[in-house]
Design a protein around this motif. Structure first.
Motif, PDB file in Angstrom:
ATOM      1  N   GLY A  51     -13.264  71.560  48.404  1.00  0.00           N
ATOM      2  CA  GLY A  51     -13.214  70.101  48.533  1.00  0.00           C
ATOM      3  C   GLY A  51     -12.387  69.427  47.449  1.00  0.00           C
ATOM      4  O   GLY A  51     -12.184  68.179  47.602  1.00  0.00           O
ATOM      5  N   GLY A  52     -12.557  70.044  46.140  1.00  0.00           N
ATOM      6  CA  GLY A  52     -12.038  69.234  45.019  1.00  0.00           C
ATOM      7  C   GLY A  52     -10.597  69.919  44.477  1.00  0.00           C
ATOM      8  O   GLY A  52     -10.100  69.425  43.533  1.00  0.00           O
ATOM      9  N   LEU A  53     -10.007  70.789  45.412  1.00  0.00           N
ATOM     10  CA  LEU A  53      -8.699  71.256  45.138  1.00  0.00           C
ATOM     11  C   LEU A  53      -8.499  72.174  44.010  1.00  0.00           C
ATOM     12  O   LEU A  53      -7.629  72.612  43.470  1.00  0.00           O
ATOM     13  CB  LEU A  53      -7.600  70.368  45.001  1.00  0.00           C
ATOM     14  N   GLU A  54      -9.884  72.571  43.400  1.00  0.00           N
ATOM     15  CA  GLU A  54      -9.980  73.267  42.130  1.00  0.00           C
ATOM     16  C   GLU A  54      -9.526  74.610  42.225  1.00  0.00           C
ATOM     17  O   GLU A  54      -9.086  75.528  41.378  1.00  0.00           O
ATOM     18  CB  GLU A  54     -11.366  73.283  41.332  1.00  0.00           C
ATOM     19  N   SER A  55      -9.767  75.185  43.704  1.00  0.00           N
ATOM     20  CA  SER A  55      -9.044  76.578  43.748  1.00  0.00           C
ATOM     21  C   SER A  55      -7.714  76.231  44.461  1.00  0.00           C
ATOM     22  O   SER A  55      -7.325  77.110  45.201  1.00  0.00           O
ATOM     23  CB  SER A  55      -9.911  77.339  44.866  1.00  0.00           C
ATOM     24  N   GLY A  93      -4.768  66.340  37.621  1.00  0.00           N
ATOM     25  CA  GLY A  93      -5.319  64.910  37.473  1.00  0.00           C
ATOM     26  C   GLY A  93      -6.421  65.303  38.567  1.00  0.00           C
ATOM     27  O   GLY A  93      -6.335  65.145  39.675  1.00  0.00           O
ATOM     28  N   ASN A  94      -7.667  64.832  37.985  1.00  0.00           N
ATOM     29  CA  ASN A  94      -8.844  64.698  38.917  1.00  0.00           C
ATOM     30  C   ASN A  94      -9.301  63.243  39.360  1.00  0.00           C
ATOM     31  O   ASN A  94      -8.456  62.238  38.470  1.00  0.00           O
ATOM     32  CB  ASN A  94     -10.036  65.348  38.276  1.00  0.00           C
ATOM     33  N   GLU A  95      -9.939  63.031  40.268  1.00  0.00           N
ATOM     34  CA  GLU A  95     -10.360  61.917  40.573  1.00  0.00           C
ATOM     35  C   GLU A  95     -11.321  61.179  39.223  1.00  0.00           C
ATOM     36  O   GLU A  95     -11.802  62.143  38.692  1.00  0.00           O
ATOM     37  CB  GLU A  95     -11.418  61.596  41.887  1.00  0.00           C
ATOM     38  N   SER A 118      -9.795  69.156  37.480  1.00  0.00           N
ATOM     39  CA  SER A 118      -8.415  68.921  36.673  1.00  0.00           C
ATOM     40  C   SER A 118      -7.488  68.782  37.939  1.00  0.00           C
ATOM     41  O   SER A 118      -6.294  68.487  37.572  1.00  0.00           O
ATOM     42  CB  SER A 118      -8.078  69.923  35.627  1.00  0.00           C
ATOM     43  N   LYS A 119      -7.799  68.983  39.068  1.00  0.00           N
ATOM     44  CA  LYS A 119      -6.713  68.791  40.133  1.00  0.00           C
ATOM     45  C   LYS A 119      -7.193  67.865  41.393  1.00  0.00           C
ATOM     46  O   LYS A 119      -8.412  67.505  41.499  1.00  0.00           O
ATOM     47  CB  LYS A 119      -6.569  70.306  40.519  1.00  0.00           C
ATOM     48  N   SER A 120      -6.217  67.205  41.844  1.00  0.00           N
ATOM     49  CA  SER A 120      -6.237  66.784  43.157  1.00  0.00           C
ATOM     50  C   SER A 120      -5.048  66.823  43.973  1.00  0.00           C
ATOM     51  O   SER A 120      -4.161  67.648  43.881  1.00  0.00           O
ATOM     52  CB  SER A 120      -6.536  65.225  42.865  1.00  0.00           C
ATOM     53  N   ILE A 157      -5.910  62.518  47.351  1.00  0.00           N
ATOM     54  CA  ILE A 157      -7.330  62.686  47.547  1.00  0.00           C
ATOM     55  C   ILE A 157      -7.972  63.965  46.906  1.00  0.00           C
ATOM     56  O   ILE A 157      -7.310  64.635  46.095  1.00  0.00           O
ATOM     57  CB  ILE A 157      -7.455  62.790  49.099  1.00  0.00           C
ATOM     58  N   ASP A 158      -9.329  63.752  46.620  1.00  0.00           N
ATOM     59  CA  ASP A 158     -10.085  64.524  45.881  1.00  0.00           C
ATOM     60  C   ASP A 158     -11.663  64.502  46.138  1.00  0.00           C
ATOM     61  O   ASP A 158     -12.114  63.550  46.827  1.00  0.00           O
ATOM     62  CB  ASP A 158      -9.964  64.358  44.433  1.00  0.00           C
ATOM     63  N   ASP A 159     -12.317  65.541  46.010  1.00  0.00           N
ATOM     64  CA  ASP A 159     -13.749  65.777  46.114  1.00  0.00           C
ATOM     65  C   ASP A 159     -14.321  65.449  47.321  1.00  0.00           C
ATOM     66  O   ASP A 159     -15.004  64.205  47.653  1.00  0.00           O
ATOM     67  CB  ASP A 159     -14.369  64.789  44.959  1.00  0.00           C
ATOM     68  N   VAL A 160     -14.070  66.227  48.345  1.00  0.00           N
ATOM     69  CA  VAL A 160     -14.523  65.819  49.594  1.00  0.00           C
ATOM     70  C   VAL A 160     -15.934  66.356  50.100  1.00  0.00           C
ATOM     71  O   VAL A 160     -16.141  67.504  49.775  1.00  0.00           O
ATOM     72  CB  VAL A 160     -13.562  66.843  50.847  1.00  0.00           C
TER      73      VAL A 160
HETATM   74 CA   LIG Z   1     -10.474  67.916  41.911  1.00  0.00          CA
END
Ligand SMILES: [Ca+2]
Length: 211
Positions: free
Chosen positions: A59-63, A79-81, A91-93, A200-203
């Motif tokens: 959900g956070g696109l970290e993978s 860049g994270n939320e 560190s990702k979105s 978007i980030d962190d679903v």
């Molecule tokens: Ca993220």
């Protein structure tokens, strides 16, 4: 007639699920994890929401794009939320420019009345449509608009995006039977921007069974 319909729906639970396992990206691999090991967290306490939520698969696109289905030039970006509700080292979105779409991995829902929240960042005056993908009682993939978010020019926590009425349809035929014996259904969200590129980030999703 109603009794016959209900019976037919019940006998196809599980069978229909397997048949649609390739309906969208990540469904077959994510559902067993998501449904069997639902870990409750309270990510939004700082935002006045003390409800229990479950992390959406990747959900956070970290993978990176694992499990997600992207079209156009949607891409994972650095860049994270900025609230780091999932992890301080995240560190990702996900960037979703106009003309592209992003669909989440398959997400497990435990019962009726679930909703989802995530972090979004869109230019002021732009919008982000949120569609629910689900499989109807005929086994057909459907898409229905749940919400249209308005950009604020900065990162913000989305409102609760509510999906209950559509899950009634989804539940009536499809299901994933977890190790616990409980029956679940799966959905995915598709995000489509208008008027500007969104991040978007962190679903997170909120399974009703835990409320
Ligand atoms: Ca993220």
């Amino acid at each position: 007639v109603l009794a016959v319909v209900a019976s037919a729906a019940l006998t196809t639970v599980g069978v229909a699920w397997a048949a649609s396992a390739t309906t969208w990206s990540g469904m077959s691999t994510n559902l067993s994890k998501a449904c069997d090991r639902q870990e409750l967290v309270q990510p939004f306490g700082a935002f006045g929401d003390t409800g229990n939520y479950v992390w959406a698969p990747n959900g956070g696109l970290e993978s990176r794009t694992t499990g997600w289905a992207l079209t156009g030039s949607a891409a994972v970006v650095p860049g994270n939320e900025p609230f780091y509700v999932h992890g301080k080292t995240d560190s990702k979105s996900l960037s979703i420019p106009v003309g592209s779409t992003a669909t989440t991995p398959a997400i497990c829902f435990g019962a009726l009345y679930p909703w989802t929240r995530l972090f979004v960042n869109g230019p002021a005056g732009s919008s982000l449509r949120v569609d629910l993908k689900y499989v109807d009682t005929g086994g057909v993939l459907q898409s229905a608009t749940l919400a249209t978010l308005t950009g604020a020019g900065e990162w913000q926590l989305s409102p609760r995006i509510y999906a209950a009425s559509f899950l009634v349809s989804s539940f009536s035929k499809l299901g994933y039977v977890a190790a616990s014996g409980e029956r679940y259904s799966a959905v995915a969200y598709t995000f489509t921007p208008t008027g500007g590129a969104w991040l978007i980030d962190d679903v997170y999703v909120d399974p009703f069974k835990f409320r």
